[in-house]
Design a protein around this motif. Structure first.
Motif, PDB file in Angstrom:
ATOM      1  N   THR A 105       6.929  -1.555  -4.624  1.00  0.00           N
ATOM      2  CA  THR A 105       5.497  -1.527  -4.327  1.00  0.00           C
ATOM      3  C   THR A 105       4.922  -2.928  -4.201  1.00  0.00           C
ATOM      4  O   THR A 105       4.099  -3.196  -3.319  1.00  0.00           O
ATOM      5  CB  THR A 105       4.762  -0.750  -5.418  1.00  0.00           C
ATOM      6  OG1 THR A 105       5.080  -1.322  -6.712  1.00  0.00           O
ATOM      7  CG2 THR A 105       5.162   0.711  -5.410  1.00  0.00           C
ATOM      8  N   LEU A 244       1.248   3.055  -7.897  1.00  0.00           N
ATOM      9  CA  LEU A 244       0.302   3.792  -7.062  1.00  0.00           C
ATOM     10  C   LEU A 244      -0.915   2.931  -6.725  1.00  0.00           C
ATOM     11  O   LEU A 244      -1.451   2.997  -5.605  1.00  0.00           O
ATOM     12  CB  LEU A 244      -0.129   5.064  -7.785  1.00  0.00           C
ATOM     13  CG  LEU A 244      -1.048   6.021  -7.018  1.00  0.00           C
ATOM     14  CD1 LEU A 244      -0.360   6.522  -5.756  1.00  0.00           C
ATOM     15  CD2 LEU A 244      -1.464   7.177  -7.908  1.00  0.00           C
ATOM     16  N   TYR A 245      -1.323   2.100  -7.667  1.00  0.00           N
ATOM     17  CA  TYR A 245      -2.469   1.203  -7.453  1.00  0.00           C
ATOM     18  C   TYR A 245      -2.165   0.192  -6.358  1.00  0.00           C
ATOM     19  O   TYR A 245      -3.003  -0.085  -5.482  1.00  0.00           O
ATOM     20  CB  TYR A 245      -2.798   0.510  -8.775  1.00  0.00           C
ATOM     21  CG  TYR A 245      -4.066  -0.313  -8.773  1.00  0.00           C
ATOM     22  CD1 TYR A 245      -5.183   0.105  -8.077  1.00  0.00           C
ATOM     23  CD2 TYR A 245      -4.133  -1.499  -9.495  1.00  0.00           C
ATOM     24  CE1 TYR A 245      -6.345  -0.646  -8.100  1.00  0.00           C
ATOM     25  CE2 TYR A 245      -5.292  -2.247  -9.510  1.00  0.00           C
ATOM     26  CZ  TYR A 245      -6.386  -1.816  -8.815  1.00  0.00           C
ATOM     27  OH  TYR A 245      -7.543  -2.558  -8.818  1.00  0.00           O
ATOM     28  N   LYS A 246      -0.954  -0.352  -6.338  1.00  0.00           N
ATOM     29  CA  LYS A 246      -0.556  -1.319  -5.318  1.00  0.00           C
ATOM     30  C   LYS A 246      -0.518  -0.670  -3.930  1.00  0.00           C
ATOM     31  O   LYS A 246      -0.942  -1.276  -2.935  1.00  0.00           O
ATOM     32  CB  LYS A 246       0.815  -1.904  -5.666  1.00  0.00           C
ATOM     33  CG  LYS A 246       0.802  -2.928  -6.782  1.00  0.00           C
ATOM     34  CD  LYS A 246       0.255  -4.251  -6.297  1.00  0.00           C
ATOM     35  CE  LYS A 246       0.401  -5.325  -7.361  1.00  0.00           C
ATOM     36  NZ  LYS A 246      -0.118  -6.640  -6.896  1.00  0.00           N
ATOM     37  N   GLY A 248      -2.267   1.908  -2.973  1.00  0.00           N
ATOM     38  CA  GLY A 248      -3.658   2.135  -2.591  1.00  0.00           C
ATOM     39  C   GLY A 248      -4.328   0.869  -2.078  1.00  0.00           C
ATOM     40  O   GLY A 248      -5.102   0.909  -1.102  1.00  0.00           O
ATOM     41  N   ILE A 249      -4.061  -0.259  -2.708  1.00  0.00           N
ATOM     42  CA  ILE A 249      -4.635  -1.530  -2.258  1.00  0.00           C
ATOM     43  C   ILE A 249      -4.088  -1.910  -0.883  1.00  0.00           C
ATOM     44  O   ILE A 249      -4.817  -2.419  -0.023  1.00  0.00           O
ATOM     45  CB  ILE A 249      -4.338  -2.631  -3.287  1.00  0.00           C
ATOM     46  CG1 ILE A 249      -5.039  -2.326  -4.606  1.00  0.00           C
ATOM     47  CG2 ILE A 249      -4.790  -3.996  -2.770  1.00  0.00           C
ATOM     48  CD1 ILE A 249      -4.606  -3.213  -5.745  1.00  0.00           C
ATOM     49  N   THR A 250      -2.802  -1.644  -0.651  1.00  0.00           N
ATOM     50  CA  THR A 250      -2.214  -1.924   0.659  1.00  0.00           C
ATOM     51  C   THR A 250      -2.907  -1.108   1.751  1.00  0.00           C
ATOM     52  O   THR A 250      -3.252  -1.638   2.815  1.00  0.00           O
ATOM     53  CB  THR A 250      -0.711  -1.612   0.640  1.00  0.00           C
ATOM     54  OG1 THR A 250      -0.081  -2.383  -0.391  1.00  0.00           O
ATOM     55  CG2 THR A 250      -0.073  -1.945   1.979  1.00  0.00           C
ATOM     56  N   CYS A 251      -3.125   0.176   1.490  1.00  0.00           N
ATOM     57  CA  CYS A 251      -3.833   1.018   2.463  1.00  0.00           C
ATOM     58  C   CYS A 251      -5.271   0.550   2.658  1.00  0.00           C
ATOM     59  O   CYS A 251      -5.788   0.545   3.789  1.00  0.00           O
ATOM     60  CB  CYS A 251      -3.814   2.473   2.002  1.00  0.00           C
ATOM     61  SG  CYS A 251      -2.165   3.207   1.917  1.00  0.00           S
ATOM     62  N   TYR A 252      -5.908   0.136   1.570  1.00  0.00           N
ATOM     63  CA  TYR A 252      -7.284  -0.364   1.676  1.00  0.00           C
ATOM     64  C   TYR A 252      -7.359  -1.607   2.549  1.00  0.00           C
ATOM     65  O   TYR A 252      -8.274  -1.746   3.382  1.00  0.00           O
ATOM     66  CB  TYR A 252      -7.835  -0.654   0.284  1.00  0.00           C
ATOM     67  CG  TYR A 252      -9.037  -1.565   0.292  1.00  0.00           C
ATOM     68  CD1 TYR A 252     -10.287  -1.101   0.707  1.00  0.00           C
ATOM     69  CD2 TYR A 252      -8.929  -2.902  -0.113  1.00  0.00           C
ATOM     70  CE1 TYR A 252     -11.387  -1.932   0.721  1.00  0.00           C
ATOM     71  CE2 TYR A 252     -10.026  -3.732  -0.107  1.00  0.00           C
ATOM     72  CZ  TYR A 252     -11.251  -3.254   0.323  1.00  0.00           C
ATOM     73  OH  TYR A 252     -12.338  -4.094   0.343  1.00  0.00           O
TER      74      TYR A 252
END
Length: 336
Positions: A105, A244-246, A248-252
């Motif tokens: 990730t 999962l947080y990483k 999500g940040i990539t998608c953001y």
């Protein structure tokens, strides 16, 4: 009389070289803006840097006084090594030892920052093979990313910007320029709300050490692809659901970058901005336009002559067949 002639000649000279004058003022304004930024940053940040240096100097002196067995040179060597490791994203602190920078990730997040040219700098390749692969990966991936973003933004702009403006212009009869300006302002407001204010509030909750201003600062630095790297989410030692947080940040980051490009494309299509940009562009000379017209005429004339020559060749090829038919017909009539 002479003054009026001189004034009119100066006006004609300025009008003739208007684009060059505008470009010169643009360059001068950009340089002054750079100097202005340097002066403000230096005046604001230099006092804080001086206070931090004094604090570190006092801490170092107190540490050496409390530990007589340790020399200053040994402490310097230890600190140099710690700072070098910190520049590569490896921390010596015990609470950060559980965070790996090169699990899947984290590597996915790093690849997204490389291809989007954000480049926080908190994680960098350690090995020579990793550095070489990063060069090759970037040379191929950055143009590929630009092509991908251009295609996506073009498709989104058609549905989000051009069709709504044309709908209100044709269906309701509003002025196209007024509708375009109102639409651009509303789209910018929605984008800022969805990709700056709301994510900043979320980051201020998920990140323990960030307030709302720091979170908003991270969103702006990231989506503008500046990527200073002083604030990177998901690096806390007690971060829950870090993988999962990483992701999500990539998608953001990808979605936010696309949204920013759509807004910029929408504003760039405004008629007023197009007129403003043309002030700094080089105008085409009439001679160049005539050359293009002549080249076009020559091409069209050559294409016509080529077509005529082709028709003549076809006729020549068909002539023996026609002559043969005529001779057979005449022979048949003579026999009769």
């Amino acid at each position: 009389m002479l003054q009026s002639l001189a004034g009119s000649s100066c006006v004609r000279l300025v009008e003739r070289h208007r684009s060059a004058w505008c470009f010169a003022f643009l360059v001068l304004g950009y340089l002054l803006y750079l100097v202005f930024g340097a002066v403000v940053f230096s005046s604001v940040e230099l006092p804080y840097e001086d206070l931090l240096r004094q604090e570190l100097r006092k801490l170092k002196q107190r540490f050496l006084e409390e530990h007589k067995c340790l020399s200053e040179q040994q402490l310097e060597q230890f600190l140099v090594r710690v700072l070098e490791a910190s520049n590569y994203g490896v921390s010596v602190l015990s609470n950060a030892s559980g965070n790996w920078n090169w699990d899947f990730t984290s590597a996915l997040f790093f690849a997204s920052t490389v291809l989007s040219t954000t480049g926080y700098g908190h994680t960098v390749p350690l090995s020579d093979g990793g550095k070489a692969f990063c060069i090759i990966y970037s040379v191929i991936g950055i143009p590929f990313t630009l092509l991908f973003l251009t295609a996506v933004v073009q498709r989104i702009t058609v549905h989000v910007t051009r069709r709504p403006v044309l709908y209100f212009h044709i269906r309701w009869g509003f002025s196209k320029q007024v509708v375009a300006i109102i639409h651009a302002v509303l789209l910018g407001f929605v984008t800022v709300s969805c990709f700056f204010f709301i994510p900043a509030a979320v980051f201020s909750i998920l990140e323990d050490d960030w307030n709302f201003l720091e979170s908003f600062y991270f969103c702006f630095i990231s989506l503008s692809t500046i990527g200073l790297g002083d604030y990177v989410p998901g690096e806390g030692y007690n971060q829950k659901f870090r993988e999962l947080y990483k992701i999500g940040i990539t998608c953001y980051l990808l979605l936010g970058l696309i949204a920013m490009l759509v807004v910029l494309e929408t504003f760039c299509e405004l008629h007023e901005l197009k007129k403003f940009r043309k002030m700094f562009y080089v105008k085409k000379d009439k001679d160049e336009d005539q050359v293009h017209i002549m080249e076009h005429d020559q091409l069209s004339f050559s294409s016509i002559t080529d077509q005529a020559a082709g028709l003549k060749e076809d006729q020549k090829q068909n002539e023996p067949f026609v002559a043969a038919q005529a001779s057979t017909y005449s022979d048949g009539s003579a026999n009769n």
